[in-house]
Write a protein that holds these residues in place. Sequence first.
Motif, PDB file in Angstrom:
ATOM      1  N   ASP A   1       0.865  -1.176   0.000  1.00 15.97           N
ATOM      2  CA  ASP A   1       0.000   0.000   0.000  1.00 15.97           C
ATOM      3  C   ASP A   1       0.905   1.231   0.000  1.00 15.97           C
ATOM      4  OD1 ASP A   1      -1.591   2.150   0.735  1.00 15.97           O
ATOM      5  OD2 ASP A   1      -2.717   1.031   2.254  1.00 15.97           O
TER       6      ASP A   1
ATOM      7  N   TYR B   1       1.498   6.710   0.945  1.00 16.57           N
ATOM      8  CA  TYR B   1       2.226   7.860   1.494  1.00 16.57           C
ATOM      9  C   TYR B   1       3.608   8.066   0.881  1.00 16.57           C
ATOM     10  CZ  TYR B   1      -1.512   7.742   4.913  1.00 16.57           C
ATOM     11  OH  TYR B   1      -2.745   7.771   5.509  1.00 16.57           O
TER      12      TYR B   1
ATOM     13  N   SER C   1      -2.068   5.441  -4.228  1.00 13.77           N
ATOM     14  CA  SER C   1      -3.224   6.326  -4.052  1.00 13.77           C
ATOM     15  C   SER C   1      -2.830   7.781  -4.257  1.00 13.77           C
ATOM     16  CB  SER C   1      -3.772   6.170  -2.634  1.00 13.77           C
ATOM     17  OG  SER C   1      -4.736   7.161  -2.383  1.00 13.77           O
TER      18      SER C   1
ATOM     19  N   SER D   1      -4.744  10.067  -2.952  1.00 18.22           N
ATOM     20  CA  SER D   1      -5.500  10.746  -1.891  1.00 18.22           C
ATOM     21  C   SER D   1      -4.657  11.682  -1.043  1.00 18.22           C
ATOM     22  CB  SER D   1      -6.152   9.719  -0.961  1.00 18.22           C
ATOM     23  OG  SER D   1      -7.283   9.158  -1.561  1.00 18.22           O
ATOM     24  N   LYS D   2      -3.567  11.169  -0.491  1.00 23.35           N
ATOM     25  CA  LYS D   2      -2.840  11.943   0.513  1.00 23.35           C
ATOM     26  C   LYS D   2      -1.780  12.817  -0.130  1.00 23.35           C
ATOM     27  CE  LYS D   2      -5.395   9.634   3.244  1.00 23.35           C
ATOM     28  NZ  LYS D   2      -5.443   9.104   4.565  1.00 23.35           N
TER      29      LYS D   2
ATOM     30  N   ARG E   1     -11.447   9.909  -4.935  1.00 20.32           N
ATOM     31  CA  ARG E   1     -11.408   8.447  -5.033  1.00 20.32           C
ATOM     32  C   ARG E   1     -10.582   8.012  -6.241  1.00 20.32           C
ATOM     33  NH1 ARG E   1     -10.723   8.042  -1.437  1.00 20.32           N
ATOM     34  NH2 ARG E   1     -11.202   5.851  -1.174  1.00 20.32           N
TER      35      ARG E   1
HETATM   36  C1  PLP Z   1      -2.412   3.148   4.694  1.00 13.06           C
HETATM   37  C2  PLP Z   1      -3.631   3.672   4.020  1.00 13.06           C
HETATM   38  N1  PLP Z   1      -4.095   3.044   2.940  1.00 13.06           N
HETATM   39  C3  PLP Z   1      -5.179   3.484   2.287  1.00 13.06           C
HETATM   40  C4  PLP Z   1      -5.879   4.589   2.730  1.00 13.06           C
HETATM   41  C5  PLP Z   1      -7.080   5.025   1.963  1.00 13.06           C
HETATM   42  O1  PLP Z   1      -6.687   5.574   0.757  1.00 13.06           O
HETATM   43  P1  PLP Z   1      -7.752   5.982  -0.353  1.00 13.06           P
HETATM   44  O2  PLP Z   1      -8.260   7.344  -0.003  1.00 13.06           O
HETATM   45  O3  PLP Z   1      -6.954   5.954  -1.619  1.00 13.06           O
HETATM   46  O4  PLP Z   1      -8.853   4.974  -0.341  1.00 13.06           O
HETATM   47  C6  PLP Z   1      -5.452   5.269   3.866  1.00 13.06           C
HETATM   48  C7  PLP Z   1      -6.206   6.408   4.374  1.00 13.06           C
HETATM   49  O5  PLP Z   1      -6.064   6.845   5.483  1.00 13.06           O
HETATM   50  C8  PLP Z   1      -4.292   4.792   4.527  1.00 13.06           C
HETATM   51  O6  PLP Z   1      -3.825   5.405   5.617  1.00 13.06           O
END
Ligand code: PLP
Length: 388
Positions: free
Chosen positions: A204, A207, A235, A237-238, A246
Amino acid sequence: MKTSERLDRLAPYLFAELERRIAEKRAAGVDVISLGIGDPDTPTSALMADALAAAAQDPGTHRYPSNRGRPEFREAVRNFYERRFGVALDAETEIIPALGAKECIFNLNLAFLDPGTSALAADPGYPVYTGGPLLVGAEVDRIGLRPELGFAPDLDAVPAEAARRARLMYLNYPNNPTGAVVPGGLFERAIAFARQHELLVVHDASYTETTFDGYVAPSFLETPGAKEVGVEVFSLSKGYNMTGWRTAAIVGNAEAIAAYWKLKTNIDSGMFEAVQLAAVAALSERGDTVARKMSDVYQRRRDLVCNALAEIGVGVTPPKGTIYVWAPVPEGHTSASYCELVLEESGVVVSPGGSYGPNGEGFFRISLTVPDERLSEAVERLRASLGG
Ligand SMILES: Cc1ncc(COP(=O)(O)O)c(C=O)c1O
């Protein structure tokens, strides 16, 4: 009404409980500052918002998307992986979009697990690693992240039965909730373990683009042999402040990606194509600057929090990545009792480490996703109520 046994196996989702506590306090008139949830507070850059707006005007984006993703999306991910990590990917077979890492991770359980099989889940870890396998009627075996190993799991200590039944292994670096970056040699060990036990490593990479002090996070796929046994979920996202959009991609092992694609064609209809084109903008070189600026913001906030914690006697190692600070609770407290005390005495929400798994007990997590002034205020309150 009878809900499924699958659903009954799950504890309430961590953040749902946090939201309930915050609402309760606010209703009682408390000015709550929530450092509980990792949802970036600043807006998504105009680079992506403008790309979305323009793409949304194009009727060519309005129909059902394909689960394979637009060629532009796959090509942008391919270019990004090459530029950023030096990893070569085939845009035809080794990349497809995902509706966020959360969706992707959950659905990988559906694609790979049967009753009696399991996923090895980093603990403490993102709750979907442990909830997902249970929801699909399979099992979860937690692999403890050990502080003395730099928050790596000790793969040699995985019980033989757990290794035998595992089909998936979830890893995540830079790591939520510990803020740890990947310990040297771990990816190599994970690949050897996956070969030995014939399982799929799911890294995953939520980050990798949020890092500090010059640290550059690697992709799992940079490690020789990774693509034979693993996939990476990247992702936006962050790193790019796009939590609400999404948008993510799963990249790596073609067979695993084909399985995920087959599943997805039966579940959803893909990512809005205008969002895919906004992701293309994010993954461009201009997007690199956006991610770098966000990292600078979090680095400043990290320093604010770590300095204040040090002043009140809480020993923390400043993280080199993520949007979290992971700190030990004072002696005599559980992580839950300490977080409750912090909320009662200062109106500040921090999350108990134990809610990320038994190995998180004894720690609490601070999220850096509130504006600097609010973070300073939260730190002042913590200093006033807990410092003496
Ligand atoms: C380690 C980790 N994986 C996945 C996610 C979720 O990511 P996404 O917004 O891409 O679904 C988070 C969100 O806090 C996360 O901390």
